[in-house]
Design an enzyme around this catalytic site. Sequence first.
Site, short mmCIF file in Angstrom:
data_model
loop_
_atom_site.label_atom_id
_atom_site.label_comp_id
_atom_site.label_asym_id
_atom_site.label_seq_id
_atom_site.Cartn_x
_atom_site.Cartn_y
_atom_site.Cartn_z
N THR A 22 -32.24 68.33 -101.23
CA THR A 22 -33.69 68.22 -101.37
C THR A 22 -34.34 67.80 -100.04
OG1 THR A 22 -33.41 65.94 -102.17
CG2 THR A 22 -33.58 67.68 -103.83
N HIS B 230 -29.62 60.18 -97.90
CA HIS B 230 -30.13 58.86 -97.56
C HIS B 230 -29.26 57.79 -98.22
CE1 HIS B 230 -31.88 58.84 -101.59
NE2 HIS B 230 -32.47 60.00 -101.32
N HIS C 33 -27.83 57.76 -101.75
CA HIS C 33 -26.66 58.57 -102.10
C HIS C 33 -25.35 57.84 -101.83
CE1 HIS C 33 -29.69 61.88 -101.23
NE2 HIS C 33 -29.22 62.23 -102.42
N LYS D 120 -37.90 62.33 -112.40
CA LYS D 120 -39.13 62.82 -111.79
C LYS D 120 -40.25 62.92 -112.83
CE LYS D 120 -37.55 63.30 -107.63
NZ LYS D 120 -38.08 62.49 -106.54
N ARG E 107 -40.82 69.48 -109.20
CA ARG E 107 -40.51 69.49 -107.77
C ARG E 107 -41.10 70.75 -107.14
NH1 ARG E 107 -35.91 66.20 -106.33
NH2 ARG E 107 -34.91 65.28 -108.15
N GLN F 98 -26.02 72.60 -114.38
CA GLN F 98 -25.09 71.52 -114.01
C GLN F 98 -23.91 71.49 -114.96
OE1 GLN F 98 -26.76 67.82 -112.64
NE2 GLN F 98 -25.00 66.65 -113.36
N ASP G 117 -29.22 58.34 -113.78
CA ASP G 117 -30.18 59.34 -114.23
C ASP G 117 -29.52 60.68 -114.55
OD1 ASP G 117 -29.53 59.89 -111.58
OD2 ASP G 117 -31.54 60.53 -111.01
N LYS H 269 -38.54 49.40 -103.97
CA LYS H 269 -37.54 50.45 -104.11
C LYS H 269 -36.44 50.32 -103.07
CE LYS H 269 -37.08 55.38 -104.98
NZ LYS H 269 -37.79 56.67 -105.12
N LYS I 13 -36.09 52.11 -99.14
CA LYS I 13 -37.40 52.39 -98.55
C LYS I 13 -37.87 51.18 -97.74
CE LYS I 13 -38.52 56.32 -100.81
NZ LYS I 13 -39.00 57.58 -100.21
N THR I 14 -38.50 51.45 -96.61
CA THR I 14 -39.13 50.39 -95.81
C THR I 14 -40.55 50.85 -95.50
OG1 THR I 14 -38.49 51.34 -93.68
CG2 THR I 14 -36.91 49.84 -94.73
#
Length: 319
Positions: free
Chosen positions: A40, A45, A48, A82, A86, A173, A194, A230, A233-234
């Site tokens: 994606t 990141h 994962h 989500k 997407r 999947q 998820d 989260k 994330k920064t």
Amino acid sequence: MDLLAELQWRGLVNQTTDEDGLRKLLNEERVTLYCGFDPTADSLHIGHLAGILTMRRFQQAGHRPIALVGGATGLIGDPSGKKSERTLNAKETVEAWSARIKEQLGRFLDFEADGNPAKIKNNYDWIGPLDVITFLRDVGKHFSVNYMMAKESVQSRIETGISFTEFSYMMLQAYDFLRLYETEGCRLQIGGSDQWGNITAGLELIRKTKGEARAFGLTIPLVTKADGTKFGKTESGTIWLDKEKTSPYEFYQFWINTDDRDVIRYLKYFTFLSKEEIEALEQELREAPEKRAAQKTLAEEVTKLVHGEEALRQAIRIS
């Protein structure tokens, strides 16, 4: 302790389809397992990392991991987690992202291991050539709409809307699991919490097409932060595994700034330190939190794992 017990101690087991059966299988056989990564973006990141490093733990315990790049499913879009559809990306873009992700995954798994070398697969290889009639007859026929509607990934989108494209994702999947079961003897799928609905859909397809076949699913908890923000994330954005997108210095700083309330949990998730080493750091955190020994160890271990020894030395020097 056995592998499943260690994963539980580390907090890496959210759900399993048959805990006793899985423990017996892992203790008695060399198991082939897989974890999927949809392209994606042009990099993975740190969200994962838990899945990637769990595959590595399985390999170190003697099992055989398959990292599956979703070259086909990445073109469709997973509705899990989500709130809206997407954006569909161009085929050429997804192909380029798939190649980058394949290269990144190669840093964490051993492809030369004696007896249990890891593999990387791309599901476009079998889904791409699949014609719609074959898919509907061989896969779609085994799923009732009622069964699919009951899945949380679909339920959560009923009010806001879900396209047939994303609705069909779980069948794709599921087909991945069946295909890897048939061609690689894959008995276990792991993924984030998820992914539970998608994983159990795969188990259902295997059961319906293979009868008494024994396959298993295991999910890893969603990584959270104690302050409610989260993970990964920064203020400057996502923490990527690609050093061109997030420098090793920024990467190191992210980990060294971990909250005291999170650091021991992250040491269990993201490092290969032993139970004794982590418990010693936990004791030091209680007795001398100002020294931040646990944070320093976490930052060093994860930065070295992702970017290497030299990048770690540079990050420490800059710090």
